[in-house]
Design a protein around this motif. Structure first.
Motif, PDB file in Angstrom:
ATOM      1  N   SER A  45      44.105  36.025  30.848  1.00 35.27           N
ATOM      2  CA  SER A  45      44.366  36.519  32.201  1.00 35.27           C
ATOM      3  C   SER A  45      45.784  37.078  32.318  1.00 35.27           C
ATOM      4  O   SER A  45      45.999  38.145  32.901  1.00 35.27           O
ATOM      5  N   ILE A  46      46.744  36.388  31.754  1.00 37.15           N
ATOM      6  CA  ILE A  46      48.145  36.839  31.795  1.00 37.15           C
ATOM      7  C   ILE A  46      48.287  38.186  31.082  1.00 37.15           C
ATOM      8  O   ILE A  46      48.966  39.094  31.576  1.00 37.15           O
ATOM      9  N   GLU A  47      47.634  38.324  29.936  1.00 39.92           N
ATOM     10  CA  GLU A  47      47.684  39.594  29.206  1.00 39.92           C
ATOM     11  C   GLU A  47      47.032  40.718  30.008  1.00 39.92           C
ATOM     12  O   GLU A  47      47.550  41.830  30.062  1.00 39.92           O
ATOM     13  N   LEU A  48      45.889  40.430  30.638  1.00 40.09           N
ATOM     14  CA  LEU A  48      45.201  41.456  31.429  1.00 40.09           C
ATOM     15  C   LEU A  48      46.028  41.900  32.632  1.00 40.09           C
ATOM     16  O   LEU A  48      45.982  43.068  33.014  1.00 40.09           O
ATOM     17  N   GLN A  49      46.759  40.965  33.232  1.00 41.30           N
ATOM     18  CA  GLN A  49      47.582  41.305  34.399  1.00 41.30           C
ATOM     19  C   GLN A  49      48.658  42.324  34.043  1.00 41.30           C
ATOM     20  O   GLN A  49      49.116  43.063  34.904  1.00 41.30           O
ATOM     21  N   LYS A  50      49.038  42.382  32.773  1.00 39.97           N
ATOM     22  CA  LYS A  50      50.025  43.380  32.320  1.00 39.97           C
ATOM     23  C   LYS A  50      49.396  44.757  32.152  1.00 39.97           C
ATOM     24  O   LYS A  50      50.094  45.764  32.180  1.00 39.97           O
ATOM     25  N   SER A  97      38.385  36.414  37.460  1.00 38.59           N
ATOM     26  CA  SER A  97      38.856  35.118  37.952  1.00 38.59           C
ATOM     27  C   SER A  97      38.468  33.994  37.007  1.00 38.59           C
ATOM     28  O   SER A  97      39.130  32.963  36.950  1.00 38.59           O
ATOM     29  N   VAL A 144      41.244  42.029  37.269  1.00 39.69           N
ATOM     30  CA  VAL A 144      41.395  40.875  36.384  1.00 39.69           C
ATOM     31  C   VAL A 144      40.352  39.823  36.766  1.00 39.69           C
ATOM     32  O   VAL A 144      40.327  39.370  37.910  1.00 39.69           O
ATOM     33  N   GLU A 172      43.547  31.328  30.627  1.00 35.55           N
ATOM     34  CA  GLU A 172      44.819  31.634  31.305  1.00 35.55           C
ATOM     35  C   GLU A 172      45.643  32.629  30.491  1.00 35.55           C
ATOM     36  O   GLU A 172      46.221  33.562  31.041  1.00 35.55           O
ATOM     37  N   PRO A 209      45.216  46.496  37.159  1.00 36.66           N
ATOM     38  CA  PRO A 209      45.533  46.056  38.516  1.00 36.66           C
ATOM     39  C   PRO A 209      44.914  44.683  38.781  1.00 36.66           C
ATOM     40  O   PRO A 209      43.899  44.324  38.179  1.00 36.66           O
ATOM     41  N   GLN A 210      45.509  43.919  39.668  1.00 42.14           N
ATOM     42  CA  GLN A 210      45.072  42.546  39.943  1.00 42.14           C
ATOM     43  C   GLN A 210      43.585  42.457  40.298  1.00 42.14           C
ATOM     44  O   GLN A 210      42.894  41.541  39.867  1.00 42.14           O
ATOM     45  N   TYR A 211      43.064  43.428  41.048  1.00 39.27           N
ATOM     46  CA  TYR A 211      41.665  43.347  41.470  1.00 39.27           C
ATOM     47  C   TYR A 211      40.685  43.543  40.309  1.00 39.27           C
ATOM     48  O   TYR A 211      39.503  43.266  40.441  1.00 39.27           O
TER      49      TYR A 211
END
Length: 144
Positions: free
Chosen positions: A73-78, A87, A85, A70, A81-83
């Motif tokens: 994932s939060i770091e990657l979202q910064k 799952s 990142v 998690e 783009p969401q697609y």
């Protein structure tokens, strides 16, 4: 993935900039609807590898660490783009490699094993506080 062209090496390069990550491999699942990231944790960060579920495949142990996944994932979202990142995040202390140094995809667990591992991880996650435990009981009652 989901109709969008994805270059996994771009995601891997961003993942490998994180000091916890030694090496990363990103693959699409069987139905090409989500990305799975296999992550080799750097030696000086082995202490963060507290697994919530684990499976041995060949000579390598793969594990799930939901809080660490998690956080990544939060770091990657910064940064992405969401697609782009992933799952799911599967960790190991050493990714299996070929003599050339590339990751040996044949020695990675099949996605069916990863699904089992993820299911175990979700089933084994315990409430962290009294409030969370009460909320789990309410939701469990609603779902039954």
């Amino acid at each position: 993935v989901r109709g969008v062209r994805v270059n996994p090496s771009e995601i891997e390069a961003v993942l490998e900039k994180n000091s916890i990550i030694e090496k990363a491999l990103v693959v699409a699942n069987d139905s090409h609807t989500s990305l799975i990231s296999f992550i080799q944790i750097s030696e000086n960060h082995y202490s963060v590898s507290n697994p919530t579920a684990a499976v041995q495949f060949g000579a390598t142990v793969f594990f799930i660490n939901a809080p660490l996944g998690e956080a990544i994932s939060i770091e990657l979202q910064k940064l992405l783009p969401q697609y782009l990142v992933p799952s799911f995040y599967v960790f190991t202390h050493k990714l299996p490699t070929l003599p050339s140094g590339k990751v040996s995809r044949k020695e990675l667990p099949p996605l069916s094993e990863i699904r089992k591992l993820l299911t175990e991880s979700v089933n084994e996650t315990k409430p962290l506080s009294k409030t969370e435990e009460q909320l789990c009981c309410v939701i469990k009652g609603i779902l039954q």
